[in-house]
Design a protein around this motif. Structure first.
Motif, mmCIF file in Angstrom:
data_model
loop_
_atom_site.group_PDB
_atom_site.id
_atom_site.type_symbol
_atom_site.label_atom_id
_atom_site.label_comp_id
_atom_site.label_asym_id
_atom_site.label_seq_id
_atom_site.Cartn_x
_atom_site.Cartn_y
_atom_site.Cartn_z
ATOM 1 N N ALA A 107 40.500 37.603 42.766
ATOM 2 C CA ALA A 107 41.635 36.853 42.215
ATOM 3 C C ALA A 107 42.533 36.514 43.391
ATOM 4 O O ALA A 107 43.043 37.406 44.055
ATOM 5 C CB ALA A 107 42.381 37.690 41.187
ATOM 6 N N LYS A 124 43.813 32.021 41.248
ATOM 7 C CA LYS A 124 42.514 31.440 40.917
ATOM 8 C C LYS A 124 41.435 32.508 40.989
ATOM 9 O O LYS A 124 41.580 33.512 41.676
ATOM 10 C CB LYS A 124 42.155 30.333 41.922
ATOM 11 C CG LYS A 124 43.249 29.314 42.177
ATOM 12 C CD LYS A 124 43.394 28.369 41.013
ATOM 13 C CE LYS A 124 44.307 27.205 41.375
ATOM 14 N NZ LYS A 124 45.191 26.816 40.274
ATOM 15 N N LEU A 125 40.338 32.236 40.301
ATOM 16 C CA LEU A 125 39.158 33.086 40.417
ATOM 17 C C LEU A 125 38.255 32.468 41.472
ATOM 18 O O LEU A 125 37.843 31.312 41.342
ATOM 19 C CB LEU A 125 38.441 33.157 39.065
ATOM 20 C CG LEU A 125 37.146 33.969 38.994
ATOM 21 C CD1 LEU A 125 37.359 35.388 39.467
ATOM 22 C CD2 LEU A 125 36.605 33.962 37.574
ATOM 23 N N ILE A 145 29.800 33.483 34.999
ATOM 24 C CA ILE A 145 31.259 33.332 34.922
ATOM 25 C C ILE A 145 31.715 33.083 33.482
ATOM 26 O O ILE A 145 32.779 33.550 33.075
ATOM 27 C CB ILE A 145 31.751 32.199 35.848
ATOM 28 C CG1 ILE A 145 31.469 32.553 37.308
ATOM 29 C CG2 ILE A 145 33.236 31.927 35.643
ATOM 30 C CD1 ILE A 145 32.196 33.760 37.836
ATOM 31 N N ARG A 147 34.582 35.344 31.945
ATOM 32 C CA ARG A 147 35.845 34.836 31.395
ATOM 33 C C ARG A 147 36.178 35.537 30.094
ATOM 34 O O ARG A 147 37.332 35.912 29.849
ATOM 35 C CB ARG A 147 35.733 33.326 31.117
ATOM 36 C CG ARG A 147 36.019 32.437 32.281
ATOM 37 C CD ARG A 147 35.793 30.976 31.879
ATOM 38 N NE ARG A 147 35.816 30.092 33.027
ATOM 39 C CZ ARG A 147 36.897 29.450 33.453
ATOM 40 N NH1 ARG A 147 38.039 29.579 32.818
ATOM 41 N NH2 ARG A 147 36.840 28.672 34.509
ATOM 42 N N ILE A 179 37.496 38.945 30.941
ATOM 43 C CA ILE A 179 38.837 38.937 31.526
ATOM 44 C C ILE A 179 39.876 38.683 30.438
ATOM 45 O O ILE A 179 40.884 39.386 30.358
ATOM 46 C CB ILE A 179 38.957 37.874 32.638
ATOM 47 C CG1 ILE A 179 38.066 38.240 33.827
ATOM 48 C CG2 ILE A 179 40.401 37.744 33.101
ATOM 49 C CD1 ILE A 179 38.018 37.192 34.924
ATOM 50 N N THR A 180 39.622 37.700 29.594
ATOM 51 C CA THR A 180 40.655 37.328 28.622
ATOM 52 C C THR A 180 40.840 38.359 27.520
ATOM 53 O O THR A 180 41.819 38.301 26.794
ATOM 54 C CB THR A 180 40.363 35.947 27.997
ATOM 55 O OG1 THR A 180 39.038 35.951 27.468
ATOM 56 C CG2 THR A 180 40.471 34.849 29.028
ATOM 57 N N TYR A 184 45.621 34.425 34.786
ATOM 58 C CA TYR A 184 45.265 34.538 33.382
ATOM 59 C C TYR A 184 45.167 33.162 32.722
ATOM 60 O O TYR A 184 44.215 32.874 31.998
ATOM 61 C CB TYR A 184 46.324 35.397 32.689
ATOM 62 C CG TYR A 184 45.844 36.007 31.435
ATOM 63 C CD1 TYR A 184 44.910 37.037 31.436
ATOM 64 C CD2 TYR A 184 46.301 35.532 30.209
ATOM 65 C CE1 TYR A 184 44.456 37.582 30.267
ATOM 66 C CE2 TYR A 184 45.851 36.083 29.035
ATOM 67 C CZ TYR A 184 44.932 37.102 29.060
ATOM 68 O OH TYR A 184 44.478 37.619 27.896
ATOM 69 N N TYR A 243 44.590 30.388 34.286
ATOM 70 C CA TYR A 243 43.458 29.718 34.927
ATOM 71 C C TYR A 243 42.154 30.107 34.242
ATOM 72 O O TYR A 243 41.315 29.256 33.937
ATOM 73 C CB TYR A 243 43.424 30.113 36.409
ATOM 74 C CG TYR A 243 42.278 29.549 37.209
ATOM 75 C CD1 TYR A 243 42.250 28.217 37.579
ATOM 76 C CD2 TYR A 243 41.232 30.376 37.617
ATOM 77 C CE1 TYR A 243 41.207 27.714 38.341
ATOM 78 C CE2 TYR A 243 40.193 29.875 38.379
ATOM 79 C CZ TYR A 243 40.181 28.541 38.735
ATOM 80 O OH TYR A 243 39.148 28.055 39.480
ATOM 81 N N VAL A 244 41.989 31.401 33.986
ATOM 82 C CA VAL A 244 40.765 31.882 33.364
ATOM 83 C C VAL A 244 40.688 31.448 31.900
ATOM 84 O O VAL A 244 39.653 31.026 31.408
ATOM 85 C CB VAL A 244 40.668 33.417 33.482
ATOM 86 C CG1 VAL A 244 39.504 33.954 32.674
ATOM 87 C CG2 VAL A 244 40.527 33.826 34.945
ATOM 88 N N ASN A 303 42.305 28.993 30.685
ATOM 89 C CA ASN A 303 42.406 27.541 30.673
ATOM 90 C C ASN A 303 43.389 27.016 29.633
ATOM 91 O O ASN A 303 43.148 26.001 28.986
ATOM 92 C CB ASN A 303 41.036 26.900 30.482
ATOM 93 C CG ASN A 303 41.022 25.451 30.929
ATOM 94 O OD1 ASN A 303 41.809 25.043 31.765
ATOM 95 N ND2 ASN A 303 40.133 24.665 30.341
#
Lengths: 219, 219
Positions: free
Chosen positions: B18, B22-23, B134, B138, B141-142, B166, B168-169, B171
DNA sequence: ACAAAAGTGTTGCTGTTACACCCATGG
DNA sequence: CCATGGGTGTAACAGCAACACTTTTGT
């Protein structure tokens, strides 16, 4: 044994079902040595003209008699000493099925369903594999990750049935009124209008998942 | 090619970080044919005296210069036509690292960090592998599955930094006040007493995760 | 003083928790 | 009528969503 860049890989398929409020796994009894008489996860060695997914589907078809099911990949086990003679890598898959639809409804001396907390004597490292895979799966079930609950209850069910399964996986009790409210008030389930036929007690209302509402729903 | 029960397996390691909200993924530029000049995921063919996990750790150490990191297994790809000549199975792993601690802080012509939505031209099927892995990540992560957020922010951070990552991931945008309240009111983060040194604007408060509160916390 | 980015409070809504009694069925 | 198991309401609380202005810093 000599160092080589070629490896033997087997696919192991954990065929699971929600049945009577329990999480059950289908196992087969080994007919020859080694581990003759022990129970094992159905599997198949992978050849280099087949994908792991195809291999898993073939095992599923052979075991259940069903054509299609929910099958997904889980961990790959590559410990050096999994088997005695040769290093074999195990790629494990889970199949979620409706026990009542399969050809394997009845337990026989060669294959049977077991509750995942009442496993028989298992061959190879299969007990460890089941435990690791099921530990991961429990997390998914209790959060409804990948909408996995829908897959365990593809057809009608009563809320107490769902609750029993959920409590079993979560390993703690839930208040019945709150459980009922959660699913009904949020329209996560739809009343089918039918009642369960039961041996004793008041028959439960049969529900079906409201797929649209359940999709992505975190329980 | 003849049907055989021996397979070639490679480990691919997606080194992630991170950074600036951004990732990012670390990639290497291929120096020889095929795909010379294209970027690839670092990897290594597995020999039969090494586990996939050891293999992944070796790749990690070689690429980052770091001894230990958060490394875990993701999907195994077994399509028959992944590579041109021979069927090679790819077992993919994710390593989550702190970009500032690695030997690879600076982008060079041979290796570089890329945002996962701004990938360069990739060799083999590596773009597809990144996208599939990915997409799964995602989701994790979320929902903070496996307490993964802690791993992406092992040291101090400001709440806007965390929020940018957060968003970014995920969206989609999140209200700053609500985001702040969530983490501070629920004691998910601890004020370190320090402020961020920044080029412009008011400096942010540096927080650290409150591990006990974050463990098992669903975001 | 201006630009840039961080910090903050209130209100209404939604979902969660805790809690105990009544109802439908079979025997 | 009894045993078994299913169905249900209310009140307090916690977390979430929607909303805009003020503060701190560097230039």
């Amino acid at each position: 044994m000599e160092k080589s860049y070629y490896n033997v890989i087997e696919t192991l398929l954990l065929i699971l079902s929600a049945d009577e409020g329990k999480l059950k796994i289908y196992l087969e009894k080994k007919k020859n040595e080694p581990y003759k008489g022990y129970w094992i996860i159905p599997g198949s060695t992978l050849d280099n003209e087949t994908t792991l997914e195809q291999n898993a589907e073939n095992i599923y078809k052979k075991a259940t008699g069903l054509d299609k099911g929910t099958i997904f990949q889980t961990r790959t086990f590559s410990n050096l000493n999994r088997l005695k003679n040769e290093r074999v890598i195990a790629s494990s898959f889970i199949a979620i099925t409706d026990k009542t639809l399969t050809d394997i409804k009845q337990n026989t001396s060669d294959n049977a369903w077991f509750q995942i907390d009442e496993l028989p004597k298992l061959g190879f490292d299969h007990e460890q594999i089941i435990n690791e895979v099921i530990t991961e799966l429990r997390k998914k079930i209790t959060t409804n990750y990948d909408d996995i609950l829908i897959k365990f209850f593809p057809s009608d069910f009563t809320l107490p049935e769902l609750q029993n399964f959920y409590e079993y996986v979560l390993n703690k009790p839930i208040d019945r009124r709150n459980f009922h409210k959660k699913f009904v008030n949020q329209d996560l389930v739809v009343d089918t209008g039918f009642k369960q036929a039961k041996a004793s007690g008041r028959p439960g209302t049969l529900y079906r998942f409201n797929i649209d509402k359940m999709k992505g729903k975190r329980i």
